[in-house]
Design an enzyme around this catalytic site. Structure first.
Site, short mmCIF file in Angstrom:
data_model
loop_
_atom_site.label_atom_id
_atom_site.label_comp_id
_atom_site.label_asym_id
_atom_site.label_seq_id
_atom_site.Cartn_x
_atom_site.Cartn_y
_atom_site.Cartn_z
CG LEU A 45 -1.98 -1.10 1.28
CD1 LEU A 45 -2.75 -1.03 2.59
CD2 LEU A 45 -2.94 -1.00 0.10
N GLY A 46 2.02 1.21 0.61
CA GLY A 46 2.86 2.39 0.62
C GLY A 46 4.10 2.18 1.47
NE ARG A 47 9.14 -0.92 0.70
CZ ARG A 47 8.85 -1.80 -0.25
NH1 ARG A 47 8.41 -1.37 -1.43
NH2 ARG A 47 9.00 -3.09 -0.04
N GLY A 49 9.12 6.97 5.41
CA GLY A 49 10.46 7.08 5.95
C GLY A 49 10.75 6.11 7.07
N GLY A 51 8.66 3.06 7.70
CA GLY A 51 8.15 1.71 7.56
C GLY A 51 7.38 1.53 6.27
CB VAL A 53 1.22 0.35 5.11
CG1 VAL A 53 -0.15 -0.19 5.48
CG2 VAL A 53 1.73 1.30 6.18
CE LYS A 68 1.86 2.47 9.57
NZ LYS A 68 1.57 3.84 10.09
CG ASP A 159 2.29 13.53 10.18
OD1 ASP A 159 2.43 14.66 9.66
OD2 ASP A 159 2.64 12.48 9.61
#
Length: 305
Positions: A45-47, A49, A51, A53, A68, A159
């Protein structure tokens, strides 16, 4: 999601009247997600800085989850995963995803299994086209409902940005994700472990290296509402330049960039006050200030701004 450096809007490609986006470096080949015992990986799903997912299925019952995993080569990755797990336990759904499992891989990297949310992010919604003022206020009211639950648990998100707000249904319900920077509100005013966050949405005190608190989150909400209402954040550009602007520059009046319902500009600018006590005291107080604007803009006979 890329942002045009000329107008500050989130875009997916060249757009008139701007020249478009700066060229992106060629993407490096993506490594597959790291396996986690007990789960069948489906897709990355994504990377980030700290970790990565991945969507996965729990082998015991086939339940879809979001996995994650902290990067072992990045300082602070372990701490962010542990912090996020604590925040998910304290807050719980529907404000945040349900925590379904956690553990540590053989190399020492911690992992989390969370409820898989397939809803689009607010960032994707904004890139698809401008929101009307009534849509922007409705999304903000939903965001504040979930944010109030985080604050009630004694935490600050730390965040908040459109990428971390997932929108479900109509009227929208907001689910807040990526709580790796969540901090206990009792630490307000303390020095942060590092200057972490996304520059466009960082409060002045975070830009000074201070730990976030509830009013830091409300500053970020003000930036998000400003961006939804006008198409751009108050400040954009290089990270250092943006952080300096949060500390020293007065934001433009959103009404000078777009027609807004009565009272909305004052709400946004109060959120963006440099001094935290000058902002709203809580997410619920801010939501109450938005409700008359939302109700007025929803009436068919509401006067045009």
């Amino acid at each position: 999601m890329p942002r045009c450096l000329s107008c500050g809007r989130r875009v997916r490609g060249p757009h008139p009247p701007c020249a478009g986006l700066p060229p992106e470096p060629p993407a490096a080949p993506e490594a597959p997600p790291r396996p986690v015992p007990g789960f069948r990986l489906v897709r990355l799903l994504g990377r980030g800085g700290f970790g990565e997912v991945a969507a996965a299925a729990r082998e015991s019952d086939g339940r879809p989850v979001a996995l994650k995993v902290a990067r072992p080569d990045v300082a602070g990755g372990r701490e962010q995963i542990f912090r996020e797990a604590e925040a998910l336990r304290l807050v719980g759904p529907p404000a945040v995803p349900a925590l379904l499992g956690e553990g540590v891989l053989d190399d020492g990297s911690p992992w989390l299994a969370m409820e898989l949310l397939e809803a689009p992010s607010l960032a994707e919604r904004m890139a698809a086209g401008p929101l009307t003022p009534s849509e922007a206020v409705a999304v903000t009211a939903a965001l504040l409902e979930s944010l109030a639950a985080i604050h009630a648990a004694g935490l600050a998100h730390g965040d908040l940005k459109p990428e971390n707000v997932l929108l479900e249904g109509e009227p929208p319900r907001a689910r807040l994700v990526d709580l790796g920077l969540a901090a206990r509100a009792a630490a307000a005013g303390a020095d942060a472990e590092s200057l972490a966050g996304t520059a466009e949405y960082m409060s002045p005190e975070q830009c000074q290296g201070r730990a976030p608190d509830a009013r830091s989150d409300l500053y970020a909400v003000g930036v998000i509402l400003f961006e939804m209402a006008t198409g751009r954040p108050p400040f954009f550009g290089g990270s250092g330049e943006v952080r300096h602007a949060h500390l020293t520059l007065r934001p433009p009046r959103p009404g000078s960039l777009s027609a807004l319902p009565g009272g909305l500009e004052e709400v946004v600018l109060r959120c963006l006050a440099k001094d935290p006590p000058a902002r709203f005291a809580s997410a619920r107080e801010l939501r109450q200030a938005l409700l008359p604007i939302l109700q007025s803009s929803a009436r068919p006979d509401a006067p045009r701004p």
